[in-house]
Design a protein around this motif. Structure first.
Motif, PDB file in Angstrom:
ATOM      1  N   ASP A  33      33.908  63.411  27.184  1.00  0.00           N
ATOM      2  CA  ASP A  33      32.639  63.367  27.929  1.00  0.00           C
ATOM      3  C   ASP A  33      31.514  64.016  27.114  1.00  0.00           C
ATOM      4  OD1 ASP A  33      34.144  62.432  30.194  1.00  0.00           O
ATOM      5  OD2 ASP A  33      34.771  64.513  30.527  1.00  0.00           O
TER       6      ASP A  33
ATOM      7  N   SER B 281      34.844  60.919  32.385  1.00  0.00           N
ATOM      8  CA  SER B 281      34.499  59.494  32.241  1.00  0.00           C
ATOM      9  C   SER B 281      35.679  58.633  32.688  1.00  0.00           C
ATOM     10  CB  SER B 281      34.109  59.183  30.797  1.00  0.00           C
ATOM     11  OG  SER B 281      35.054  59.745  29.919  1.00  0.00           O
TER      12      SER B 281
ATOM     13  N   LEU C  38      31.933  68.157  32.740  1.00  0.00           N
ATOM     14  CA  LEU C  38      30.567  67.836  33.154  1.00  0.00           C
ATOM     15  C   LEU C  38      29.823  69.140  33.394  1.00  0.00           C
ATOM     16  CD1 LEU C  38      31.422  65.135  35.855  1.00  0.00           C
ATOM     17  CD2 LEU C  38      30.640  64.709  33.517  1.00  0.00           C
ATOM     18  N   SER C  39      28.544  69.018  33.660  1.00  0.00           N
ATOM     19  CA  SER C  39      27.783  70.216  34.033  1.00  0.00           C
ATOM     20  C   SER C  39      28.346  70.747  35.353  1.00  0.00           C
ATOM     21  CB  SER C  39      26.306  69.863  34.202  1.00  0.00           C
ATOM     22  OG  SER C  39      26.178  69.021  35.332  1.00  0.00           O
TER      23      SER C  39
ATOM     24  N   GLU D  60      27.035  71.270  38.217  1.00  0.00           N
ATOM     25  CA  GLU D  60      26.638  70.488  39.398  1.00  0.00           C
ATOM     26  C   GLU D  60      27.345  69.138  39.436  1.00  0.00           C
ATOM     27  OE1 GLU D  60      25.063  71.271  42.174  1.00  0.00           O
ATOM     28  OE2 GLU D  60      25.149  73.283  41.289  1.00  0.00           O
ATOM     29  N   GLU D  61      27.373  68.445  38.282  1.00  0.00           N
ATOM     30  CA  GLU D  61      27.995  67.110  38.212  1.00  0.00           C
ATOM     31  C   GLU D  61      29.496  67.175  38.517  1.00  0.00           C
ATOM     32  OE1 GLU D  61      26.763  63.783  37.220  1.00  0.00           O
ATOM     33  OE2 GLU D  61      25.079  64.841  38.118  1.00  0.00           O
ATOM     34  N   SER D  62      30.125  68.297  38.124  1.00  0.00           N
ATOM     35  CA  SER D  62      31.582  68.442  38.335  1.00  0.00           C
ATOM     36  C   SER D  62      31.956  68.280  39.796  1.00  0.00           C
ATOM     37  CB  SER D  62      32.056  69.831  37.894  1.00  0.00           C
ATOM     38  OG  SER D  62      31.933  69.953  36.531  1.00  0.00           O
ATOM     39  N   LYS D  63      31.008  68.671  40.678  1.00  0.00           N
ATOM     40  CA  LYS D  63      31.325  68.654  42.109  1.00  0.00           C
ATOM     41  C   LYS D  63      31.541  67.240  42.650  1.00  0.00           C
ATOM     42  CE  LYS D  63      28.832  72.948  42.905  1.00  0.00           C
ATOM     43  NZ  LYS D  63      27.536  73.514  43.231  1.00  0.00           N
ATOM     44  N   LYS D  64      31.166  66.220  41.845  1.00  0.00           N
ATOM     45  CA  LYS D  64      31.377  64.831  42.280  1.00  0.00           C
ATOM     46  C   LYS D  64      32.852  64.433  42.191  1.00  0.00           C
ATOM     47  CE  LYS D  64      26.815  63.245  40.883  1.00  0.00           C
ATOM     48  NZ  LYS D  64      26.050  62.613  39.810  1.00  0.00           N
TER      49      LYS D  64
ATOM     50  N   GLN E  23      39.285  67.371  38.523  1.00  0.00           N
ATOM     51  CA  GLN E  23      38.265  67.776  37.553  1.00  0.00           C
ATOM     52  C   GLN E  23      38.921  67.921  36.182  1.00  0.00           C
ATOM     53  OE1 GLN E  23      36.337  71.151  39.409  1.00  0.00           O
ATOM     54  NE2 GLN E  23      35.318  69.847  40.906  1.00  0.00           N
TER      55      GLN E  23
ATOM     56  N   PRO F 125      26.910  69.378  27.916  1.00  0.00           N
ATOM     57  CA  PRO F 125      26.057  68.415  28.632  1.00  0.00           C
ATOM     58  C   PRO F 125      24.564  68.615  28.343  1.00  0.00           C
ATOM     59  CG  PRO F 125      27.517  69.601  30.170  1.00  0.00           C
ATOM     60  CD  PRO F 125      27.730  70.207  28.832  1.00  0.00           C
TER      61      PRO F 125
END
Ligand code: NAD
Length: 365
Positions: A12, A47, A77-78, A80-84, A90, A288
């Motif tokens: 990523d 990804s 990921l950053s 914040e993005e990790s929370k997706k 993760q 990131p």
């Protein structure tokens, strides 16, 4: 002619950018030697999760199972993005730790190296660095807190709690100690054993087993040092260290500090070696904050290729040439922006230009 299958896990963030430079070097090495590299890209990390619903899909497991060696870009990921992504999928929990477990890659080699001529890259004063920095950090990679039992829930008082355990058995400690002593024997015969036995019982066992293994390597001088003190001395006197051995979490943290004293995490390649399989990856994350800008330093990824050539393919001479080619690009006054501070006189170049210059230098060696 030898043929090696290499699984390429682009990862990523900056992963695909720095992987492209590593591939440039692998193709050149192939041209120059009696060797064929069968390069197979396969998804891994965040990804892969977005693409397939798994951070380490079965298809990728098949590719890594069949590979002679694995080259892995950084994942993640950053914040914040990790929370997706669901917590257990993760990238580290869903892909990285499972791969380390799958191949039992217990020995992690993290060279922290800066020759005298490049001390201007470091945030440390030249008089602190002296003749340069040359440390081999050896981190136990498949035990300890990261692999121990994990439990979360609600306790009797109705409060959320977490319980994670730091687990080691003597066999796990013994095998990493053997690796560390053997490495110290090839270097300056001084081993810094990093521990926290004043607080952690795991470190008491760690030190006991270390002493037992030491009996087989009497020529090596052992220096025991608490992990917190080691963090300080890395800044105050890095020259006192040569080979260091430490458990998993200590190694994760101190090796990033290693990148810090060099001047950039982009200077931190690594090899993760098990008895049957090894994989190679930069020590750093997916950065990131700089992804997609063609400014990441690919040294860590190309250095990981150099380690692969030496450890997995027995190509020690070619490996040295790759290291030399990278150092010569720095010596010619070029670097990616992470190391070209204002007023340093360094000419700033992109990720892809750095890779091309390394390839050009290598083709002349
Ligand atoms: P990071 O290592 O990605 O970045 C820390 C700092 O170093 C950033 O400023 C970054 O720009 C810089 N940096 C890192 N590599 C660089 C390079 N090659 N060239 C120039 N600068 C570089 O750490 P982070 O920001 O805390 O983590 C980002 C993500 O990476 C997180 O999701 C984390 O979980 C993951 N991670 C993955 C691995 C791995 O794949 N083994 C290791 C560490 C962190």
């Amino acid at each position: 002619m030898s043929t090696y299958k290499i699984a390429l896990l682009d990862g990523d963030g900056i992963g695909p950018e720095i992987m492209a430079e590593a591939v440039k070097i692998l193709k050149l090495v192939e041209e120059r030697n009696d060797v064929i590299f069968d390069l197979v890209h396969t998804p891994f990390g965040a990804s892969a999760w977005f693409e397939t619903g798994s951070s380490y899909p079965d298809e990728s497991k098949k590719v890594t199972d069949e590979a002679d060696a694995i080259l892995k870009g950084p994942i993640g990921l950053s914040h914040e993005e990790s929370k997706k992504i669901p917590v257990d999928e993760q990238p580290e929990r869903g892909a990285l730790l499972p791969m380390r477990r799958r191949y039992n890659t217990y020995a992690n080699f993290r060279p922290v190296y800066l020759p005298k001529g490049l001390v201007h890259f470091s945030p440390l004063k030249p008089e602190v660095i002296g003749d340069g920095i040359d440390i081999m950090m050896i981190r136990e990679l498949v035990g300890g807190l990261y692999f121990g039992n994990k439990e979360t829930g609600i306790n009797e008082d109705g409060r959320r709690y977490v319980n994670e355990s730091l687990e080691y058995n003597e066999d796990q400690i013994k095998r990493i100690m053997k690796v560390a002593f053997k490495t110290a024997m090839k270097r300056k015969k001084v081993l810094h054993n990093i521990h926290k036995s004043n607080v952690l019982k795991s470190s008491v066992l760690w030190n006991e087993v270390m002493e037992e293994v030491h009996a087989d390597f009497p020529e090596v001088e052992v220096v025991n040092i608490l992990v917190d003190a080691a963090a300080t001395y890395l800044c105050l006197n890095p020259d006192m260290f040569d080979t260091m051995v430490m458990e998993n979490m200590f190694g994760d943290i101190l090796s990033d500090q290693g990148g810090g004293i060099l001047g950039s995490l982009g200077l931190m390649p690594s090899a993760c070696v098990g008895d049957k399989k090894a994989y190679y990856e930069p020590s750093h994350g997916s950065a990131p904050d700089i992804a997609g800008k063609n400014i990441a330093n690919p040294y860590s990824m190309i250095g990981s290729v150099a380690m692969m050539l030496d450890i997995s393919f027995d190509m020690e001479e070619e490996s040295k040439k790759v290291w030399n080619a990278m150092q010569s690009v720095f010596a010619d006054g070029f670097s990616t922006p992470d190391l070209s501070k204002e007023g340093s006189g360094v000419t700033m170049i992109s990720t892809s230009d750095f890779g091309s210059k390394v390839a050009e230098a290598l083709s002349k060696i």
